[in-house]
Design an enzyme around this catalytic site. Structure first.
Site, PDB file in Angstrom:
ATOM      1  N   ASP A  43      34.165  73.782 111.569  1.00 47.63           N
ATOM      2  CA  ASP A  43      35.030  74.274 112.639  1.00 47.63           C
ATOM      3  C   ASP A  43      35.755  73.101 113.270  1.00 47.63           C
ATOM      4  O   ASP A  43      35.219  71.992 113.315  1.00 47.63           O
ATOM      5  CB  ASP A  43      34.229  75.030 113.706  1.00 47.63           C
ATOM      6  CG  ASP A  43      35.165  75.832 114.608  1.00 47.63           C
ATOM      7  OD1 ASP A  43      35.541  76.953 114.227  1.00 47.63           O
ATOM      8  OD2 ASP A  43      35.563  75.313 115.662  1.00 47.63           O
TER       9      ASP A  43
ATOM     10  N   ARG B 238      25.374  85.473 108.242  1.00 48.30           N
ATOM     11  CA  ARG B 238      25.475  85.387 109.703  1.00 48.30           C
ATOM     12  C   ARG B 238      24.434  86.242 110.416  1.00 48.30           C
ATOM     13  O   ARG B 238      24.137  85.997 111.584  1.00 48.30           O
ATOM     14  CB  ARG B 238      26.887  85.774 110.162  1.00 48.30           C
ATOM     15  CG  ARG B 238      27.856  84.630 110.144  1.00 48.30           C
ATOM     16  CD  ARG B 238      27.621  83.615 111.268  1.00 48.30           C
ATOM     17  NE  ARG B 238      28.246  84.045 112.510  1.00 48.30           N
ATOM     18  CZ  ARG B 238      27.610  84.361 113.613  1.00 48.30           C
ATOM     19  NH1 ARG B 238      26.298  84.297 113.654  1.00 48.30           N
ATOM     20  NH2 ARG B 238      28.266  84.724 114.687  1.00 48.30           N
TER      21      ARG B 238
ATOM     22  N   ARG C  74      34.096  86.479 108.565  1.00 49.24           N
ATOM     23  CA  ARG C  74      33.474  87.783 108.798  1.00 49.24           C
ATOM     24  C   ARG C  74      34.059  88.945 108.022  1.00 49.24           C
ATOM     25  O   ARG C  74      33.439  89.996 107.922  1.00 49.24           O
ATOM     26  CB  ARG C  74      33.509  88.103 110.293  1.00 49.24           C
ATOM     27  CG  ARG C  74      32.461  87.329 111.058  1.00 49.24           C
ATOM     28  CD  ARG C  74      32.713  87.409 112.537  1.00 49.24           C
ATOM     29  NE  ARG C  74      34.020  86.827 112.810  1.00 49.24           N
ATOM     30  CZ  ARG C  74      34.527  86.666 114.021  1.00 49.24           C
ATOM     31  NH1 ARG C  74      33.865  87.102 115.065  1.00 49.24           N
ATOM     32  NH2 ARG C  74      35.708  86.125 114.189  1.00 49.24           N
TER      33      ARG C  74
ATOM     34  N   TYR D   7      41.165  73.058 123.944  1.00 50.02           N
ATOM     35  CA  TYR D   7      39.842  73.713 124.041  1.00 50.02           C
ATOM     36  C   TYR D   7      38.913  72.953 124.974  1.00 50.02           C
ATOM     37  O   TYR D   7      38.166  73.554 125.753  1.00 50.02           O
ATOM     38  CB  TYR D   7      39.182  73.836 122.662  1.00 50.02           C
ATOM     39  CG  TYR D   7      39.669  75.026 121.876  1.00 50.02           C
ATOM     40  CD1 TYR D   7      39.280  76.318 122.216  1.00 50.02           C
ATOM     41  CD2 TYR D   7      40.510  74.871 120.786  1.00 50.02           C
ATOM     42  CE1 TYR D   7      39.719  77.410 121.500  1.00 50.02           C
ATOM     43  CE2 TYR D   7      40.960  75.951 120.058  1.00 50.02           C
ATOM     44  CZ  TYR D   7      40.571  77.225 120.420  1.00 50.02           C
ATOM     45  OH  TYR D   7      41.015  78.308 119.717  1.00 50.02           O
TER      46      TYR D   7
ATOM     47  N   ARG E 239      41.129  80.583 106.974  1.00 48.73           N
ATOM     48  CA  ARG E 239      39.955  81.381 107.346  1.00 48.73           C
ATOM     49  C   ARG E 239      39.526  82.316 106.207  1.00 48.73           C
ATOM     50  O   ARG E 239      39.091  83.439 106.448  1.00 48.73           O
ATOM     51  CB  ARG E 239      40.212  82.186 108.632  1.00 48.73           C
ATOM     52  CG  ARG E 239      40.731  81.345 109.801  1.00 48.73           C
ATOM     53  CD  ARG E 239      39.771  80.267 110.248  1.00 48.73           C
ATOM     54  NE  ARG E 239      38.661  80.754 111.016  1.00 48.73           N
ATOM     55  CZ  ARG E 239      38.650  80.869 112.342  1.00 48.73           C
ATOM     56  NH1 ARG E 239      39.689  80.522 113.052  1.00 48.73           N
ATOM     57  NH2 ARG E 239      37.592  81.315 112.953  1.00 48.73           N
TER      58      ARG E 239
HETATM   59  O1  CP3 Z   1      37.577  79.598 105.523  1.00 49.05           O
HETATM   60  C1  CP3 Z   1      37.754  79.001 106.578  1.00 49.05           C
HETATM   61  O2  CP3 Z   1      38.893  78.644 106.937  1.00 49.05           O
HETATM   62  C2  CP3 Z   1      36.546  78.746 107.387  1.00 49.05           C
HETATM   63  C3  CP3 Z   1      36.385  77.456 108.066  1.00 49.05           C
HETATM   64  C4  CP3 Z   1      36.968  77.456 109.467  1.00 49.05           C
HETATM   65  C5  CP3 Z   1      36.316  77.969 110.643  1.00 49.05           C
HETATM   66  N1  CP3 Z   1      37.086  77.637 111.704  1.00 49.05           N
HETATM   67  C6  CP3 Z   1      35.031  78.682 110.706  1.00 49.05           C
HETATM   68  C7  CP3 Z   1      34.822  79.635 111.829  1.00 49.05           C
HETATM   69  C8  CP3 Z   1      38.168  76.890 109.864  1.00 49.05           C
HETATM   70  C9  CP3 Z   1      39.256  76.240 108.992  1.00 49.05           C
HETATM   71  C10 CP3 Z   1      38.228  77.001 111.282  1.00 49.05           C
HETATM   72  C11 CP3 Z   1      39.333  76.441 112.061  1.00 49.05           C
HETATM   73  C12 CP3 Z   1      39.461  76.795 113.482  1.00 49.05           C
HETATM   74  N2  CP3 Z   1      38.481  77.001 114.405  1.00 49.05           N
HETATM   75  C13 CP3 Z   1      40.707  76.868 114.148  1.00 49.05           C
HETATM   76  C14 CP3 Z   1      42.042  76.611 113.514  1.00 49.05           C
HETATM   77  C15 CP3 Z   1      42.465  77.782 112.718  1.00 49.05           C
HETATM   78  C16 CP3 Z   1      43.062  78.882 113.521  1.00 49.05           C
HETATM   79  O3  CP3 Z   1      42.611  80.022 113.331  1.00 49.05           O
HETATM   80  O4  CP3 Z   1      43.980  78.607 114.292  1.00 49.05           O
HETATM   81  C17 CP3 Z   1      40.437  77.200 115.484  1.00 49.05           C
HETATM   82  C18 CP3 Z   1      41.480  77.430 116.566  1.00 49.05           C
HETATM   83  C19 CP3 Z   1      39.029  77.261 115.640  1.00 49.05           C
HETATM   84  C20 CP3 Z   1      38.254  77.513 116.877  1.00 49.05           C
HETATM   85  C21 CP3 Z   1      37.443  78.745 116.739  1.00 49.05           C
HETATM   86  N3  CP3 Z   1      36.265  78.827 116.016  1.00 49.05           N
HETATM   87  C22 CP3 Z   1      37.679  80.005 117.308  1.00 49.05           C
HETATM   88  C23 CP3 Z   1      38.888  80.351 118.172  1.00 49.05           C
HETATM   89  C24 CP3 Z   1      36.632  80.830 116.930  1.00 49.05           C
HETATM   90  C25 CP3 Z   1      36.343  82.230 117.397  1.00 49.05           C
HETATM   91  C26 CP3 Z   1      37.339  83.181 116.933  1.00 49.05           C
HETATM   92  C27 CP3 Z   1      36.988  83.699 115.589  1.00 49.05           C
HETATM   93  O5  CP3 Z   1      37.829  83.623 114.698  1.00 49.05           O
HETATM   94  O6  CP3 Z   1      35.879  84.210 115.463  1.00 49.05           O
HETATM   95  C28 CP3 Z   1      35.775  80.091 116.082  1.00 49.05           C
HETATM   96  C29 CP3 Z   1      34.565  80.568 115.387  1.00 49.05           C
HETATM   97  C30 CP3 Z   1      34.603  80.497 113.895  1.00 49.05           C
HETATM   98  N4  CP3 Z   1      34.932  79.384 113.176  1.00 49.05           N
HETATM   99  C31 CP3 Z   1      34.269  81.525 112.987  1.00 49.05           C
HETATM  100  C32 CP3 Z   1      34.395  80.994 111.693  1.00 49.05           C
HETATM  101  C33 CP3 Z   1      34.123  81.697 110.397  1.00 49.05           C
HETATM  102  C34 CP3 Z   1      33.809  82.922 113.348  1.00 49.05           C
HETATM  103  C35 CP3 Z   1      32.452  82.769 113.890  1.00 49.05           C
HETATM  104  C36 CP3 Z   1      31.395  83.720 113.420  1.00 49.05           C
HETATM  105  O7  CP3 Z   1      31.036  83.737 112.244  1.00 49.05           O
HETATM  106  O8  CP3 Z   1      30.874  84.391 114.285  1.00 49.05           O
END
Ligand code: CP3
Length: 351
Positions: A77, A41, A32, A154, A28
């Site tokens: 994602d 965003r 943010r 999910y 990640r």
């Molecule tokens: O640099 C990176 O790693 C970004 C790419 C990336 C995202 N999601 C973008 C994202 C990656 C590798 C993921 C993987 C992901 N997504 C996982 C596995 C990694 C982990 O943390 O266990 C999971 C479980 C998800 C599902 C997911 N997507 C959740 C639970 C959430 C909300 C929680 C959160 O962290 O905000 C997301 C949204 C998400 N995916 C965001 C980002 C940058 C935040 C959304 C935003 O910008 O509002």
């Protein structure tokens, strides 16, 4: 298919070859906590960004320029593939992912469409091509997908869960339906990862973020064969695969059996203990507590050094967190970790 490109320290470490300094990247690392991500965003939703290769490319590169990490990770994602499979995915404010039509019955599973990544997720593949072009050989690019279990959780729960009650209930009460679902997901996710490799991903990570909620017995019976089938297909494509989960202290031996060039460790097990369980045939990625990034610098430095010392400077360690960067994380501390890892491994370990 990409050839093995061992000149990058990240890829060399995946293959357990000697490196000049320990490679480091962060799960990640785009997101943010970066002001330049928040600026984008403000104008676009997450789904708009990933559907727009120029924007997704820009966001992928932000942490590479800002932090000097040794790998880029595609901005996408783990839940994107379920949209073309027929599910209504939203990222609700403050709630994380929400699926409006969750999968609950054998009938729902029958209706899931098979994924055709080249057409269904063409924008993601275009992003990979664009990022490769922009990076121009300077930094390798990691692609990724969710593992079948984590994606299943999910789409069954309809979002995040604390106890995974609906997921496990389906598993126990309707094993045939469960196996049918896992088979479909494994085929879709393998197809998606292979398409990423063909588009230019130089390594991939399989995120089984929530697999640690399972007993080893249930993991073996309900999950391992499906993770294994995805990992096998991707390893046959000659790119390193990182197999990652959290809460996996009791599952590490089984995860290794399922496959992966590299196994990701969370912070709940000291790295040397994880390494003792995994043995010498796999590389290791990890495993700083993401919350250590909120500690005062001397404490953070001490924790980074502890991880490096436990890895002992031996080939086959990629420094990372034990899970993703939290949104409130101070950027300067993330940068400091990159510097500490490079500096300490340069001065204390022989190449
Ligand atoms: O640099 C990176 O790693 C970004 C790419 C990336 C995202 N999601 C973008 C994202 C990656 C590798 C993921 C993987 C992901 N997504 C996982 C596995 C990694 C982990 O943390 O266990 C999971 C479980 C998800 C599902 C997911 N997507 C959740 C639970 C959430 C909300 C929680 C959160 O962290 O905000 C997301 C949204 C998400 N995916 C965001 C980002 C940058 C935040 C959304 C935003 O910008 O509002």
């Amino acid at each position: 298919m990409s050839l093995i490109e061992p000149d990058y320290r990240f890829l060399r470490a995946c293959h357990r070859l000697a490196v000049d300094v320990t490679p480091v990247w962060f799960m990640r690392q785009a997101g943010r906590y970066l002001p330049e991500y928040r600026a984008i965003r403000e104008k676009h939703t997450l789904l708009e960004i990933v559907a727009n290769p120029e924007l997704a490319c820009e966001v992928t590169l932000q942490p590479v320029y800002r932090l000097g990490v040794d790998a880029a990770i595609l901005f996408a994602d783990i839940l994107l593939p379920v949209i073309p499979m027929g599910l209504k995915l939203e990222f609700a404010k403050g709630e994380g992912p929400v699926i409006r039509n969750p999968v609950r019955t054998a009938e729902d599973i029958v209706h899931l469409r098979p994924l055709q990544s080249e057409t269904d997720l063409g924008q993601v593949l275009d992003t990979i091509r664009l990022v490769r072009q922009e990076l121009n050989g300077k930094t390798p690019l990691i692609g990724f997908a969710g593992a079948p279990f984590t994606v299943a959780s999910y789409i069954i729960e309809g979002g995040a869960s604390r106890d995974f009650r609906l997921t496990k209930s389906l598993m126990y009460a309707e094993p045939q339906a469960w196996h049918a679902l896992m088979k479909k997901l494994a085929a879709a996710l393998a197809d998606y990862l292979l398409a990423q490799v063909r588009a230019g991903a130089q390594g991939v990570q399989l995120f089984d973020s929530w697999v640690g909620v399972l007993s080893p017995q249930d993991y073996t019976r309900y999950v391992l064969p499906y993770s294994q089938s995805v990992l096998k297909v991707v390893e046959a494509a000659q790119v390193p695969v990182i197999h990652f989960g959290t809460g996996t202290t009791g599952l590490l031996g089984l995860m290794k059996q399922a496959g992966g060039t590299v196994i990701g460790l969370d912070w709940r097990i000291p790295l040397d203990q994880g390494k003792a369980i995994l043995g010498d045939e796999v590389a290791i990625q990890g495993n700083l507590d993401p919350v250590a990034l909120f500690a005062p610098l001397p404490v953070l430095r001490e924790q980074v050094r502890d991880v490096l010392q436990r890895a002992g400077g031996l080939p086959g360690h990629i420094f990372n967190l034990g899970h993703g960067i939290l949104p409130e994380t101070p950027v300067e501390n993330v940068r400091a970790v990159v510097e500490i890892v490079h500096e300490y491994s340069n001065n204390h370990f022989d190449a």
